[in-house]
Scaffold this active site. Sequence first.
Site, PDB file in Angstrom:
ATOM      1  N   HIS A 116     -14.136  -5.971  11.436  1.00 11.37           N
ATOM      2  CA  HIS A 116     -15.291  -5.986  12.334  1.00 11.37           C
ATOM      3  C   HIS A 116     -16.473  -5.283  11.679  1.00 11.37           C
ATOM      4  O   HIS A 116     -16.320  -4.223  11.079  1.00 11.37           O
ATOM      5  CB  HIS A 116     -14.908  -5.279  13.641  1.00 11.37           C
ATOM      6  CG  HIS A 116     -15.914  -5.379  14.717  1.00 11.37           C
ATOM      7  ND1 HIS A 116     -16.780  -4.354  15.018  1.00 11.37           N
ATOM      8  CD2 HIS A 116     -16.200  -6.382  15.576  1.00 11.37           C
ATOM      9  CE1 HIS A 116     -17.555  -4.722  16.037  1.00 11.37           C
ATOM     10  NE2 HIS A 116     -17.232  -5.941  16.384  1.00 11.37           N
ATOM     11  N   ALA A 176     -24.927 -11.982  21.551  1.00  7.25           N
ATOM     12  CA  ALA A 176     -23.644 -12.664  21.614  1.00  7.25           C
ATOM     13  C   ALA A 176     -23.905 -14.034  22.233  1.00  7.25           C
ATOM     14  O   ALA A 176     -24.893 -14.223  22.955  1.00  7.25           O
ATOM     15  CB  ALA A 176     -22.669 -11.879  22.484  1.00  7.25           C
ATOM     16  N   LYS A 224     -24.912 -24.766  26.635  1.00  2.00           N
ATOM     17  CA  LYS A 224     -25.740 -24.380  25.489  1.00  2.00           C
ATOM     18  C   LYS A 224     -25.080 -23.248  24.702  1.00  2.00           C
ATOM     19  O   LYS A 224     -24.998 -23.280  23.469  1.00  2.00           O
ATOM     20  CB  LYS A 224     -27.133 -23.970  25.960  1.00  2.00           C
ATOM     21  CG  LYS A 224     -27.912 -25.108  26.611  1.00  2.00           C
ATOM     22  CD  LYS A 224     -29.283 -24.657  27.085  1.00  2.00           C
ATOM     23  CE  LYS A 224     -30.030 -25.797  27.756  1.00  2.00           C
ATOM     24  NZ  LYS A 224     -31.365 -25.392  28.250  1.00  2.00           N
TER      25      LYS A 224
END
Length: 349
Positions: A116, A176, A224
Amino acid sequence: MRVSKSELFDLMKQKLQQAGLDEQAASDVSDVLTFADHRGIHSHGAVRVEYYAERIAKGGINTNPQYHFEQTGPATATFFGDNGPGHQAAKQAMEKAIDIAKNNGVAVVGVKNISHSGALGYFVEMAAEQDMVALSMCQSDPMVVPFGGTEPYFGTNPIAFSSPSNDDRIITFDMATTVQAWGKVLDARAKHLSIPDTWAVNDKGEPTTDSRDVHALVPVAGPKGYGLMMMVDILSGSLLGLPHGLHVSSMYKDLTKGRDLGQLHIVINPAYFTDMDQFKQQISTMLDELKAQPAAQGYGEIYYPGERGRLRSEKYDQQGIDIVDDIYNYLISDDVHYDRYHGKNRFAE
């Protein structure tokens, strides 16, 4: 608890060294984490340290990675991270991408086999600070239902963009591809807070406000966001020969193993497309015009992407950075970690 930026950096660096990172790696990781907390992005700051420390201590982050950089074309390259600290690998890969873009106009650098890497805004701002425009994106493990689905398939798969202007204002857009990042749920849990019912669903697929009853997150703007997270997964996973979607390694299931994640940096040198001074002035003019726009009732003023984070930084420089007491107490303790994450599901449960 309020701490200064330098104190927070030192505490996190010390804890990561205690877990097993060398001084340089601990410094690189802590720099990215401090950047996040200093901007008020607490979901990607100190709240992550104990997880990293546990994974480092258990061997899931390589403390002696053999990084390898391979330039595959005039503007393309791959950075092999050897499952080392993702923050450090992504930072070094961005440095390489900036150098390529300076010389060749554009750079596309894939970062393979890393852990990460934290807040992507940090990496794209590295480029903007050197008069480059940049995009960065990375894959993550499944925790988001596809639009119309009931079970997770993709990760939160963030994407970030940054651009310089003709003054000290830098545009930084970091999102995000879900309505909200998992780190925001993690932050709410740490503070014992509820979440908006638009962020996530429970195991019945129903909206939930309980941060501890989250079964899956949902895509931003429905189809989307679903399309965007698929795009990010392809560009930072499949394009690099790495696992995709449902097959991306778990953050928590086995902390003894590397995660082999992917990230993609795209850096563009405006000087290869237009006059640099004109470009930067146009960005500054755009920001001035946006700031002059009338705000809707209840909004006060118009902010450009990244502005509120910089305003929070100015406040924190004067007042100190807000850190949850439990996290601060962990950072100052002698404990490396408390065995909280190994073997847990995608939501650390």
